[in-house]
Design a protein around this motif. Structure first.
Motif, PDB file in Angstrom:
ATOM      1  N   ALA A 152       0.837  -1.214   0.000  1.00 51.95           N
ATOM      2  CA  ALA A 152       0.000   0.000   0.000  1.00 51.95           C
ATOM      3  C   ALA A 152       0.864   1.254   0.000  1.00 51.95           C
ATOM      4  N   LEU A 153       1.914   1.257   0.812  1.00 54.75           N
ATOM      5  CA  LEU A 153       2.780   2.429   0.870  1.00 54.75           C
ATOM      6  C   LEU A 153       3.492   2.661  -0.459  1.00 54.75           C
ATOM      7  N   TYR A 154       4.012   1.600  -1.068  1.00 54.72           N
ATOM      8  CA  TYR A 154       4.738   1.759  -2.331  1.00 54.72           C
ATOM      9  C   TYR A 154       3.800   2.165  -3.464  1.00 54.72           C
ATOM     10  N   VAL A 155       2.557   1.655  -3.431  1.00 51.90           N
ATOM     11  CA  VAL A 155       1.585   2.055  -4.456  1.00 51.90           C
ATOM     12  C   VAL A 155       1.258   3.541  -4.332  1.00 51.90           C
ATOM     13  N   ILE A 156       1.005   3.983  -3.085  1.00 52.19           N
ATOM     14  CA  ILE A 156       0.698   5.407  -2.877  1.00 52.19           C
ATOM     15  C   ILE A 156       1.886   6.284  -3.267  1.00 52.19           C
ATOM     16  N   PHE A 163       0.282  11.364 -11.539  1.00 55.77           N
ATOM     17  CA  PHE A 163      -0.320  12.709 -11.504  1.00 55.77           C
ATOM     18  C   PHE A 163       0.794  13.754 -11.488  1.00 55.77           C
ATOM     19  N   PRO A 164       1.438  13.962 -12.612  1.00 55.11           N
ATOM     20  CA  PRO A 164       2.572  14.913 -12.647  1.00 55.11           C
ATOM     21  C   PRO A 164       2.155  16.347 -12.393  1.00 55.11           C
ATOM     22  N   SER A 165       0.834  16.645 -12.583  1.00 53.54           N
ATOM     23  CA  SER A 165       0.390  18.028 -12.372  1.00 53.54           C
ATOM     24  C   SER A 165       0.387  18.417 -10.903  1.00 53.54           C
ATOM     25  N   VAL A 166       0.315  17.405 -10.026  1.00 49.28           N
ATOM     26  CA  VAL A 166       0.321  17.665  -8.586  1.00 49.28           C
ATOM     27  C   VAL A 166       1.764  17.797  -8.121  1.00 49.28           C
ATOM     28  N   ALA A 167       2.068  18.899  -7.505  1.00 44.54           N
ATOM     29  CA  ALA A 167       3.454  19.145  -7.084  1.00 44.54           C
ATOM     30  C   ALA A 167       3.745  18.411  -5.782  1.00 44.54           C
ATOM     31  N   VAL A 168       4.258  17.213  -5.907  1.00 44.43           N
ATOM     32  CA  VAL A 168       4.633  16.418  -4.733  1.00 44.43           C
ATOM     33  C   VAL A 168       6.086  16.020  -4.916  1.00 44.43           C
ATOM     34  N   SER A 169       6.933  16.628  -4.163  1.00 44.73           N
ATOM     35  CA  SER A 169       8.370  16.367  -4.331  1.00 44.73           C
ATOM     36  C   SER A 169       8.917  15.390  -3.310  1.00 44.73           C
ATOM     37  N   THR A 170       8.225  15.237  -2.197  1.00 42.57           N
ATOM     38  CA  THR A 170       8.726  14.391  -1.102  1.00 42.57           C
ATOM     39  C   THR A 170       8.128  12.998  -1.194  1.00 42.57           C
ATOM     40  N   SER A 171       8.976  12.007  -1.048  1.00 45.29           N
ATOM     41  CA  SER A 171       8.486  10.628  -1.028  1.00 45.29           C
ATOM     42  C   SER A 171       7.698  10.387   0.244  1.00 45.29           C
ATOM     43  N   ILE A 172       6.651   9.578   0.128  1.00 41.24           N
ATOM     44  CA  ILE A 172       5.825   9.285   1.304  1.00 41.24           C
ATOM     45  C   ILE A 172       6.627   8.560   2.373  1.00 41.24           C
ATOM     46  N   SER A 182       4.899   3.271  10.950  1.00 46.30           N
ATOM     47  CA  SER A 182       5.500   2.012  10.477  1.00 46.30           C
ATOM     48  C   SER A 182       6.333   1.363  11.579  1.00 46.30           C
ATOM     49  N   PHE A 183       7.069   2.191  12.286  1.00 47.80           N
ATOM     50  CA  PHE A 183       7.899   1.676  13.379  1.00 47.80           C
ATOM     51  C   PHE A 183       7.030   1.082  14.490  1.00 47.80           C
ATOM     52  N   VAL A 184       5.962   1.800  14.853  1.00 47.69           N
ATOM     53  CA  VAL A 184       5.049   1.295  15.881  1.00 47.69           C
ATOM     54  C   VAL A 184       4.385   0.001  15.424  1.00 47.69           C
ATOM     55  N   PHE A 185       4.013  -0.055  14.155  1.00 47.54           N
ATOM     56  CA  PHE A 185       3.377  -1.251  13.604  1.00 47.54           C
ATOM     57  C   PHE A 185       4.317  -2.454  13.667  1.00 47.54           C
ATOM     58  N   LEU A 186       5.583  -2.261  13.316  1.00 44.75           N
ATOM     59  CA  LEU A 186       6.552  -3.361  13.371  1.00 44.75           C
ATOM     60  C   LEU A 186       6.805  -3.804  14.808  1.00 44.75           C
ATOM     61  N   LEU A 187       6.854  -2.851  15.732  1.00 42.50           N
ATOM     62  CA  LEU A 187       7.010  -3.214  17.150  1.00 42.50           C
ATOM     63  C   LEU A 187       5.818  -4.036  17.635  1.00 42.50           C
TER      64      LEU A 187
END
Length: 252
Positions: A152-156, A163-172, A182-187
């Motif tokens: 799910a994370l990699y798909v998002i 959607f190149p028109s949306v300015a999203v520069s930071t990886s999720i 994610s850390f809490v989930f793994l714990l």
């Protein structure tokens, strides 16, 4: 890294408990057969000691024999009882001591004890087999849950390219919230895995022993008054808020 030694120690503890259970069942069976043949606790104990190699059970039996040879039969048998704290050992010892002191139907008593011991032994191995299956199910569930969340994370994260028109520069993956959850989930998954390992390493000799009469009566009343339709309605009632919330989130 911190949890790995716990998993290893738990695995060895399970092997240790399995060995103890096997020693106790072997001891009780041989003790009953030997007493049926010899008619004396000391003679039966000496014959039983011969089938054990060096180990904890052999050491306890040898100490018990030394006490009984000095005239302390009950105290000698108590050494084995205290070492293993098993209800079946107490039952067998009490019966043999009672026959020694008061006499009675030796064959009938021993046959009943052997039958009860066989049922107890089968129940113990069946319970451990069920725990092993549950442990396997837990591991599969953890793997599937991890895989689904990661996908799910990699798909998002990959939707940025759609959607190149949306300015999203930071990886999720770099978002603090994603990293924290994610850390809490793994714990949490490690905690579930540790609990699963722990359930498999419980004391085999105490498995299946119900001592709380109130709890037993509560279970009996629950089964007696069980209504499948009522329970289904109750389950749907508890699930409905989450279903409504899921539909709202999906639509919005």
């Amino acid at each position: 890294v911190v949890m790995l030694p716990i998993f290893v120690l738990t695995m060895y503890k399970r092997m240790y408990e399995q060995k103890r259970f096997g020693d106790v069942t072997t001891y009780l069976e041989q003790m009953l057969y030997a007493y049926q043949k010899e008619g004396k606790v000391l003679s039966a104990l000496k014959e039983t000691a011969m089938i054990f190699d060096s180990g904890q059970m052999r050491e306890h039996i040898d100490r018990a024999i030394a006490y009984i040879e000095r005239g302390f039969t009950a105290e000698g048998l108590a050494i084995i009882e205290e070492a293993y704290e098993c209800v079946k050992i107490h039952t067998v010892h009490d019966t043999l001591l009672s026959i020694d002191q008061h006499g009675g139907n030796v064959d009938g008593s021993i046959i009943l004890l052997l039958e009860d011991l066989e049922v107890w032994k089968r129940r113990g191995y069946k319970l451990q087999a069920q725990k092993k299956q549950q442990h396997t199910d837990n591991i599969i569930s953890i793997i599937v849950a991890t895989a689904l969340c990661a996908i799910a994370l990699y798909v998002i994260d990959g939707m940025r390219d759609l959607f190149p028109s949306v300015a999203v520069s930071t990886s999720i993956m770099k978002l603090p919230l994603i990293q924290l959850t994610s850390f809490v989930f793994l714990l949490w998954e490690l905690w579930v895995l540790a609990r699963s390992f722990r359930s498999m390493s419980s004391d085999w000799l105490q498995s299946g022993e119900i001592k709380d009469a109130e709890y037993l009566l509560h279970c009996y009343d629950k089964i007696r008054d069980y209504d499948a339709m009522t329970e289904k309605k109750k389950s749907l009632l508890w699930a409905s808020p989450f279903l409504i919330a899921a539909v709202i989130v999906f639509l919005t």
